[in-house]
Design a protein around this motif. Structure first.
Motif, PDB file in Angstrom:
ATOM      1  N   ILE A   1       3.275  32.492  64.927  1.00  0.00           N
ATOM      2  CA  ILE A   1       3.804  31.739  66.069  1.00  0.00           C
ATOM      3  C   ILE A   1       5.116  32.388  66.511  1.00  0.00           C
ATOM      4  O   ILE A   1       5.941  32.730  65.665  1.00  0.00           O
ATOM      5  CB  ILE A   1       4.125  30.291  65.613  1.00  0.00           C
ATOM      6  N   SER A   2       5.315  32.524  67.838  1.00  0.00           N
ATOM      7  CA  SER A   2       6.654  32.935  68.273  1.00  0.00           C
ATOM      8  C   SER A   2       7.077  32.174  69.519  1.00  0.00           C
ATOM      9  O   SER A   2       6.245  31.687  70.284  1.00  0.00           O
ATOM     10  CB  SER A   2       6.774  34.436  68.445  1.00  0.00           C
ATOM     11  N   LYS A   3       8.367  32.107  69.684  1.00  0.00           N
ATOM     12  CA  LYS A   3       8.987  31.216  70.663  1.00  0.00           C
ATOM     13  C   LYS A   3       9.309  31.957  71.952  1.00  0.00           C
ATOM     14  O   LYS A   3       9.888  33.034  71.900  1.00  0.00           O
ATOM     15  CB  LYS A   3      10.281  30.695  70.009  1.00  0.00           C
ATOM     16  N   GLY A   4       8.933  31.366  73.070  1.00  0.00           N
ATOM     17  CA  GLY A   4       9.358  31.904  74.354  1.00  0.00           C
ATOM     18  C   GLY A   4      10.793  31.480  74.647  1.00  0.00           C
ATOM     19  O   GLY A   4      11.346  30.606  73.960  1.00  0.00           O
ATOM     20  N   ALA A   5      11.376  32.058  75.683  1.00  0.00           N
ATOM     21  CA  ALA A   5      12.806  31.847  75.972  1.00  0.00           C
ATOM     22  C   ALA A   5      13.169  30.379  76.159  1.00  0.00           C
ATOM     23  O   ALA A   5      14.252  29.955  75.764  1.00  0.00           O
ATOM     24  CB  ALA A   5      13.184  32.635  77.222  1.00  0.00           C
ATOM     25  N   HIS A   6      12.261  29.579  76.754  1.00  0.00           N
ATOM     26  CA  HIS A   6      12.619  28.193  77.080  1.00  0.00           C
ATOM     27  C   HIS A   6      11.979  27.163  76.151  1.00  0.00           C
ATOM     28  O   HIS A   6      12.159  25.961  76.344  1.00  0.00           O
ATOM     29  CB  HIS A   6      12.233  27.878  78.540  1.00  0.00           C
TER      30      HIS A   6
ATOM     31  N   THR B   1      11.469  24.869  72.880  1.00  0.00           N
ATOM     32  CA  THR B   1      12.483  24.221  72.043  1.00  0.00           C
ATOM     33  C   THR B   1      12.094  24.335  70.563  1.00  0.00           C
ATOM     34  O   THR B   1      10.950  24.685  70.236  1.00  0.00           O
ATOM     35  CB  THR B   1      12.575  22.728  72.399  1.00  0.00           C
ATOM     36  N   GLY B   2      13.027  23.986  69.706  1.00  0.00           N
ATOM     37  CA  GLY B   2      12.727  23.942  68.279  1.00  0.00           C
ATOM     38  C   GLY B   2      11.598  22.955  67.998  1.00  0.00           C
ATOM     39  O   GLY B   2      10.728  23.197  67.157  1.00  0.00           O
TER      40      GLY B   2
END
Ligand SMILES: NC(=O)C1=CN([C@@H]2O[C@H](COP(=O)(O)OP(=O)(O)OC[C@H]3O[C@@H](n4cnc5c(N)ncnc54)[C@H](O)[C@@H]3O)[C@@H](O)[C@H]2O)C=CC1
Ligand SMILES: O=C(O)[C@@H]1CCC=N1
Length: 270
Positions: free
Chosen positions: A134-139, A141-142
């Motif tokens: 899993i990876s987080k995009g810029a916007h 949230t946690g």
């Protein structure tokens, strides 16, 4: 964490089905799952087999659900996002499982500051033994990451990684079931060549892969340490390993993962 949250899939193909089956087995009620899928036969199949809500309308599913899982092929991504961008409110996360397509590219195809989480799962999610990164995009949230992790842990194991590593994940575990199945098939062929019935050979091969994976995961030993325990001096295993290495066993595997990783990067550039 998922209580009263509706999950909507845009695209009801193989991977969406694997996740749906795993989520239902993990306790998610069918009425909270919706799928937008253009193929009528496929919609009927998903409705009959899993009892989930089905629709031919991407916009309706995108608007109705609290979490959207994009599960179409990368090649139709921009067309699909263009069609639904008006129906996605900024307060819901969008999880993309598309190979190669970056969160930045998805953000650019939508308007505003969409909360994108990118995930690379694999088909063993169907039997709740998936491996996902899993990876987080810029916007995002946690909480979006925690929710995504929760969803994908219902269908197996999940790791959070930096997005730049997702192409390597795709080459390894996303495509990995295909390599492992080919290995099992080859083991079975070898058993048949040496006189075993197909049935027994495939059973022995699959259980050997399954048992060895479990042994490794449960003992947390290095693979080489466990391999040493199988390899008697002057015995059968070292003879087998020598022949495999002469044929470039490890190189073939590394080349395969490399090629799939490169293809994932290439899909992201289109
Ligand atoms: N199959 C796998 O092992 C894995 C696939 N993925 C990714 O998951 C995604 C889906 O892959 P699969 O399920 O294998 O493909 P698939 O071809 O089985 O499913 C895609 C589905 O999207 C539907 N579709 C086509 N156009 C559409 C549209 N305009 N709107 C809504 N739905 C539409 C198709 O009818 C089809 O049912 C891909 O992006 C792939 O990169 C990720 C990890 C593993
Ligand atoms: O072959 C593909 O492109 C997809 C992505 C990972 C597994 N299947």
């Amino acid at each position: 964490m998922l209580k009263d949250k509706k999950i909507g899939f845009i695209g009801g193909g193989n991977m969406a089905e694997a996740l749906i089956k795993g989520l239902l087995a993990g306790g998610m009620p069918a009425k909270e799952l919706a799928v937008a899928e253009p193929a009528a036969g496929r919609r009927e199949f998903l409705r009959e087999r899993y009892g989930v809500n089905v629709s031919n309308d991407n916009n309706a599913v995108a608007a109705d659900c609290d979490v959207i899982i994009l599960s179409v092929k990368p090649q139709v991504c921009s067309e699909v996002l263009d069609g639904i961008k008006g129906s996605i409110s900024p307060d819901k996360p969008i999880i993309s499982i598309l190979a190669g397509i970056t969160t930045t590219a998805i953000e650019a195809m939508l308007s505003g500051t969409p909360r994108i989480v990118r995930v690379m799962p694999n088909t063993p999610a169907l039997v709740m033994e998936g491996a996902s990164a899993i990876s987080k995009g810029a916007h995002a949230t946690g909480d979006d990451i925690s929710l995504t992790r929760h969803i994908f842990e219902l269908v197996g194991k999940a790791w959070v990684v930096e997005e730049k590593l997702l192409d390597a994940v795709t080459g390894l575990s996303g495509s990995g079931p295909a390599y492992v199945l080919t290995f099992i098939e080859a083991l079975s062929d070898a058993g048949v060549k040496n006189g075993l019935s197909r049935d027994i050979a495939t059973g022995l091969a699959a259980q050997t892969v399954f048992g060895t994976a479990r042994l490794l995961l449960e003992t947390r030993e290095h693979p080489a340490v466990l391999r040493d325990k199988v390899t008697s001096p002057g015995g059968t295993t070292i003879a087998g390993m020598h022949a495999l290495e002469k044929d470039g066993f490890r190189s073939a595997v590394i080349n395969g993962v490399d090629a799939a990783t490169a293809r994932s990067m290439e899909l992201g550039k289109k």
